[in-house]
Motif scaffolding. Structure first.
Motif, PDB file in Angstrom:
ATOM      1  N   THR A 356      38.672  34.582  10.791  1.00 37.08           N
ATOM      2  CA  THR A 356      38.867  33.395  11.620  1.00 37.08           C
ATOM      3  C   THR A 356      38.989  32.140  10.755  1.00 37.08           C
ATOM      4  O   THR A 356      38.145  31.870   9.914  1.00 37.08           O
ATOM      5  CB  THR A 356      37.703  33.242  12.622  1.00 37.08           C
ATOM      6  N   GLN A 376      45.446  29.474  22.106  1.00 41.62           N
ATOM      7  CA  GLN A 376      46.629  30.337  22.201  1.00 41.62           C
ATOM      8  C   GLN A 376      47.791  29.760  21.392  1.00 41.62           C
ATOM      9  O   GLN A 376      48.523  30.498  20.724  1.00 41.62           O
ATOM     10  CB  GLN A 376      47.013  30.498  23.678  1.00 41.62           C
ATOM     11  N   ARG A 379      47.165  30.525  17.768  1.00 44.13           N
ATOM     12  CA  ARG A 379      47.427  31.945  17.475  1.00 44.13           C
ATOM     13  C   ARG A 379      48.929  32.216  17.452  1.00 44.13           C
ATOM     14  O   ARG A 379      49.433  32.884  16.552  1.00 44.13           O
ATOM     15  CB  ARG A 379      46.738  32.840  18.507  1.00 44.13           C
ATOM     16  N   GLY A 382      50.523  31.450  14.369  1.00 44.77           N
ATOM     17  CA  GLY A 382      50.274  32.324  13.234  1.00 44.77           C
ATOM     18  C   GLY A 382      48.857  32.279  12.684  1.00 44.77           C
ATOM     19  O   GLY A 382      48.547  32.961  11.713  1.00 44.77           O
ATOM     20  N   TYR A 383      47.981  31.475  13.294  1.00 43.71           N
ATOM     21  CA  TYR A 383      46.627  31.330  12.751  1.00 43.71           C
ATOM     22  C   TYR A 383      45.641  32.320  13.351  1.00 43.71           C
ATOM     23  O   TYR A 383      45.864  32.874  14.432  1.00 43.71           O
ATOM     24  CB  TYR A 383      46.118  29.904  12.978  1.00 43.71           C
ATOM     25  N   PHE A 384      44.558  32.505  12.618  1.00 48.40           N
ATOM     26  CA  PHE A 384      43.423  33.278  13.097  1.00 48.40           C
ATOM     27  C   PHE A 384      42.504  32.281  13.795  1.00 48.40           C
ATOM     28  O   PHE A 384      41.644  31.661  13.171  1.00 48.40           O
ATOM     29  CB  PHE A 384      42.736  34.000  11.934  1.00 48.40           C
ATOM     30  N   ALA A 385      42.726  32.087  15.091  1.00 49.31           N
ATOM     31  CA  ALA A 385      42.076  31.021  15.845  1.00 49.31           C
ATOM     32  C   ALA A 385      41.208  31.614  16.940  1.00 49.31           C
ATOM     33  O   ALA A 385      41.706  32.276  17.841  1.00 49.31           O
ATOM     34  CB  ALA A 385      43.131  30.105  16.456  1.00 49.31           C
TER      35      ALA A 385
ATOM     36  N   GLU B  33      46.137  42.926  13.418  1.00 48.59           N
ATOM     37  CA  GLU B  33      46.348  41.490  13.233  1.00 48.59           C
ATOM     38  C   GLU B  33      46.021  40.707  14.505  1.00 48.59           C
ATOM     39  O   GLU B  33      45.363  39.668  14.449  1.00 48.59           O
ATOM     40  CB  GLU B  33      47.785  41.208  12.793  1.00 48.59           C
ATOM     41  N   GLU B  36      42.296  40.555  14.955  1.00 51.11           N
ATOM     42  CA  GLU B  36      41.651  39.615  14.027  1.00 51.11           C
ATOM     43  C   GLU B  36      42.012  38.173  14.329  1.00 51.11           C
ATOM     44  O   GLU B  36      41.212  37.264  14.127  1.00 51.11           O
ATOM     45  CB  GLU B  36      41.999  39.978  12.584  1.00 51.11           C
ATOM     46  N   LYS B  37      43.243  37.941  14.795  1.00 49.80           N
ATOM     47  CA  LYS B  37      43.630  36.575  15.140  1.00 49.80           C
ATOM     48  C   LYS B  37      42.781  36.019  16.266  1.00 49.80           C
ATOM     49  O   LYS B  37      42.652  34.806  16.428  1.00 49.80           O
ATOM     50  CB  LYS B  37      45.105  36.543  15.544  1.00 49.80           C
ATOM     51  N   ASN B  38      42.222  36.904  17.078  1.00 50.05           N
ATOM     52  CA  ASN B  38      41.364  36.477  18.179  1.00 50.05           C
ATOM     53  C   ASN B  38      39.875  36.522  17.812  1.00 50.05           C
ATOM     54  O   ASN B  38      39.029  36.419  18.690  1.00 50.05           O
ATOM     55  CB  ASN B  38      41.638  37.345  19.413  1.00 50.05           C
ATOM     56  N   GLY B  39      39.589  36.704  16.548  1.00 43.15           N
ATOM     57  CA  GLY B  39      38.199  36.622  16.101  1.00 43.15           C
ATOM     58  C   GLY B  39      37.461  37.947  16.053  1.00 43.15           C
ATOM     59  O   GLY B  39      36.253  37.958  15.835  1.00 43.15           O
ATOM     60  N   GLN B 156      49.383  40.066  24.080  1.00 44.21           N
ATOM     61  CA  GLN B 156      49.871  39.721  22.734  1.00 44.21           C
ATOM     62  C   GLN B 156      50.300  40.967  21.972  1.00 44.21           C
ATOM     63  O   GLN B 156      51.308  40.970  21.262  1.00 44.21           O
ATOM     64  CB  GLN B 156      48.773  39.002  21.926  1.00 44.21           C
ATOM     65  N   MET B 270      45.853  29.678  29.217  1.00 51.37           N
ATOM     66  CA  MET B 270      46.395  30.128  27.932  1.00 51.37           C
ATOM     67  C   MET B 270      47.910  30.170  27.934  1.00 51.37           C
ATOM     68  O   MET B 270      48.520  30.465  26.907  1.00 51.37           O
ATOM     69  CB  MET B 270      45.843  31.525  27.589  1.00 51.37           C
TER      70      MET B 270
END
Lengths: 448, 448
Positions: A356, A376, A379, A382-385, B33, B36-39, B156, B270
């Motif tokens: 994250t 959202q 994400r 492209g981020y780990f949010a 991915e 992990e992007k969602n924590g 997603q 979202m």
């Protein structure tokens, strides 16, 4: 709760901490990417194979776990006679035997996954551990250039896994050793013993070595020649020069020297710095399997850990399973063992427990919906949010980010919403910024 | 070869073809991915747990594989009493029980890996299969907003896995069902039976359903009310409206409706398109485990495949292992089964057998060294660049690229070397370009 359960993992089946697991995951990503960048496609074979096939290729019945249903009194025999794989090579041999006609040779395959050995429980010995292997298998023949690819890949991997830790791939060719021994009159049936003694070179004193040579019936002249030979050192070029000036006309010896020359020059062609690979006549590995180039890898300053990545050339992958001749060359990283070692030695430190990059926090209920929207968007950008979703006091929300070592917090409250901004907090420096909502993806683009 | 080995995989332990395996690998990359992007950080627990712990959480002794060494007459008891995991949830419960004090709650974990079930051998049933799970676990409490995160993540994932295939996540809340049944006078001990009948809604005719209701002792009035209730359909908003206008004052029912409302509005916040999620009162899942929101996912046009990703909210993850109350919500993708289904139905086609973007070929021996150099430069530049290393005729080298469906060939010969160029061949279009050696990384930057 009438019964008390022992929730610990079974003996020999350890697990990493969440932070260590993050390192393991990032290492797997790097290793598999380097494997694939060099053309080694991942192949997954079942963890379970036929018992007889595993036994046929050297499986040790004392360490092999066979499967049995807890209740199996229905007479269904299809569950029996199977066991967990103990390495990645036997499954590869079986895979190639079963799919021979569908494969394109040279066949490059990578695999990262668990293998199982019912060893005696002791420190550093695991009953389940990850093994990361690549092999390239030829149909009948396989160029020695493939041997050069192996150290090149090892070097690409470890430069990325441990950028601050020096290491060296040590390279030898068994043919050089075998040819040399033959040329000083050591009979073929004694070569294995001589090599076993050479294998102990770094563990034993010179006296102990000489004694061992004597025990094997080698003359003191032979022993001297062996010790002089394995003492040859210097730059890769100079070692090759010395080997050539020995004018040893044993055919095997000459083949081995040519092999080493080719590997050395190919690595130079690839632009690999010489500090990362070293020809070393003391590397022998096991005799039964490897027949040409052999590799070991050491962490400089931590040689006591032993080789962290080894491999070599072998004559025939799948001899007992097929009549085809399939020479190969491969390497293997014992990932679980290596990670345990580098954590324990402090060479690698575990840090964050997730990837994250930013925790999105709503300061109040009214901004909750907006915080979900922003999460959202980040994400999708492209981020780990990660969104913090619990109804807790603000302090608790920040505490969560702190504990998980999440680097940034994106904070949204009613005030921010009305101004169409968010607050960005850098939890490491304590820095605070106000960022326009519409600029947030770009803002983090400069950071990550 | 005195003995004939059966090299096929054991029954129930299939493997994918090399090209299918590439799809599997890319799906795993995408799924992990998004997780992990969602924590959701990956956690790996051993594949082997204590038999009694697996049995304590519902393990079926007829399907549970216990481990036994092939030769175990040394009296080492530490190898016995262990079995292969049959799902990802029991290991999670054990993990949380063992690491409770080191975890930060809500604890988000992801896992992608094999589980084992000794089922009867039949089509579509595997004895080893990959299960991809996420769960978020609260310490005492857990916001229903986490339930909304699950369909968001499913969406997603499947948008990326199958961009051309429509799908829908169907969402219900068990409390709505339980509350409704209570309000029409169906006793608590009959609710499970009623839900089981509702579970069969799509498989059975109305007559068969009514007969089943009758068998359970429901009045025709009750049966009518049930059928009318589960027939409620329309947009998510209108379903929520209908539920609210029912003015059912059963507390559980109201809690359930609030839950659905919150999930629906969070998904709207979202920015998730409504076509991807549908409230559906017919979704029940198993009663014993799920207690709130439940999810199923269907591929539009392939509803017969059943749910391809399911999950829901549960009351207590680790009840038998700890006294802590740990509510959770999670989803699971049965990857092996799903891949088999989409390959068989032709929804997804397997293509390339490696990620190699370009094969570097030397036209003659003199350009070999240069070809090695160029391969390394391309890999350092970020590409999946494979060197062809065998000493074969040029046609054979191109044939290799063709067979592996590698899109580009970089060809270097003496002539090219003297002009400091390479030839780039597009194997799909047949296009040929001459590219300056120093421009090659940039050249491919425009393609990939």
């Amino acid at each position: 709760m009438s019964k008390k359960f022992n929730v610990s993992t079974p003996s020999g089946f350890p697990e990493f901490t969440p932070a260590q697991e993050q390192v393991r995951q990032s290492w797997i990503r790097i290793i598999s990417e380097v494997f694939e960048k060099n053309g080694f496609a991942p192949i997954s074979t079942p963890l379970v194979e036929r018992e007889e096939n595993l036994l046929g290729k050297g499986g040790n019945p004392k360490e092999m776990y066979v499967l049995k249903r807890l209740w199996d009194e229905d007479g269904d025999k299809s569950h029996s006679g199977n066991a967990l794989r103990f390495d990645q090579t036997v499954p590869l041999a079986l895979y190639v035997a079963r799919h021979f006609n569908d494969l394109t040779f040279p066949f490059r395959r990578s695999v990262i996954g668990p293998v199982f050995r019912g060893e005696r429980a002791q420190k550093g010995r695991f009953r389940q551990f990850d093994q990361c292997d690549i092999d390239v298998i030829g149909n009948g023949t396989l160029s020695v250039l493939n041997d050069a690819q192996m150290p090149a890949i090892i070097i690409q991997i470890f430069k990325r896994l441990m950028p601050d830790q020096d290491f060296v791939v040590r390279i030898n060719n068994r043919k050089v050793l075998l040819g040399f021994f033959a040329s000083i009159g050591i009979a073929a049936d004694k070569v294995k013993n001589a090599l076993d003694i050479v294998d102990d070179l770094e563990k034993l004193s010179k006296e102990a070595l000489l004694k061992n040579f004597e025990k094997e019936g080698f003359s003191s002249e032979q022993s001297d020649k062996i010790l002089k030979f394995i003492a040859i050192s210097g730059s890769n070029e100079s070692i090759l020069e010395t080997l050539k000036t020995m004018s040893n006309d044993n055919e095997l010896f000459q083949e081995g020297v040519s092999g080493l020359e080719l590997v050395n020059s190919a690595l130079n062609s690839m632009g690999i710095e010489e500090k990362y690979f070293q020809l070393d006549l003391r590397i022998a590995r096991g005799l039964d399997y490897y027949t040409g180039t052999v590799f070991e890898t050491n962490l400089i300053g931590y040689e006591g850990l032993g080789s962290i990545c080894s491999g070599g050339r072998y004559e025939d992958l799948a001899k007992i399973f097929t009549k085809k001749s399939m020479p190969g060359v491969g390497i293997s990283i014992g990932l679980t063992r290596l990670l345990s070692q580098v954590f324990e030695a402090g060479i690698v430190k575990a840090g964050k427990v997730s990837r994250t990059q930013m925790l999105i926090i709503s300061a109040d209920e009214k901004s909750l919906s907006k915080s979900l929207e922003i999460g959202q968007i980040l994400r999708d950008g492209g981020y780990f949010a990660e969104n913090y979703l619990e109804d807790k006091k603000l302090g608790k929300k920040f505490e969560y980010a702190d504990k998980l070592k999440i680097p940034y917090v994106v904070l949204i409250g009613e005030k921010e919403m009305s101004k169409k901004i968010v607050q960005v907090r850098d939890l490491e420096t304590g820095g605070r910024s106000e960022v326009e909502e519409s600029q947030l993806v770009e803002y983090f683009g400069k950071i990550f």
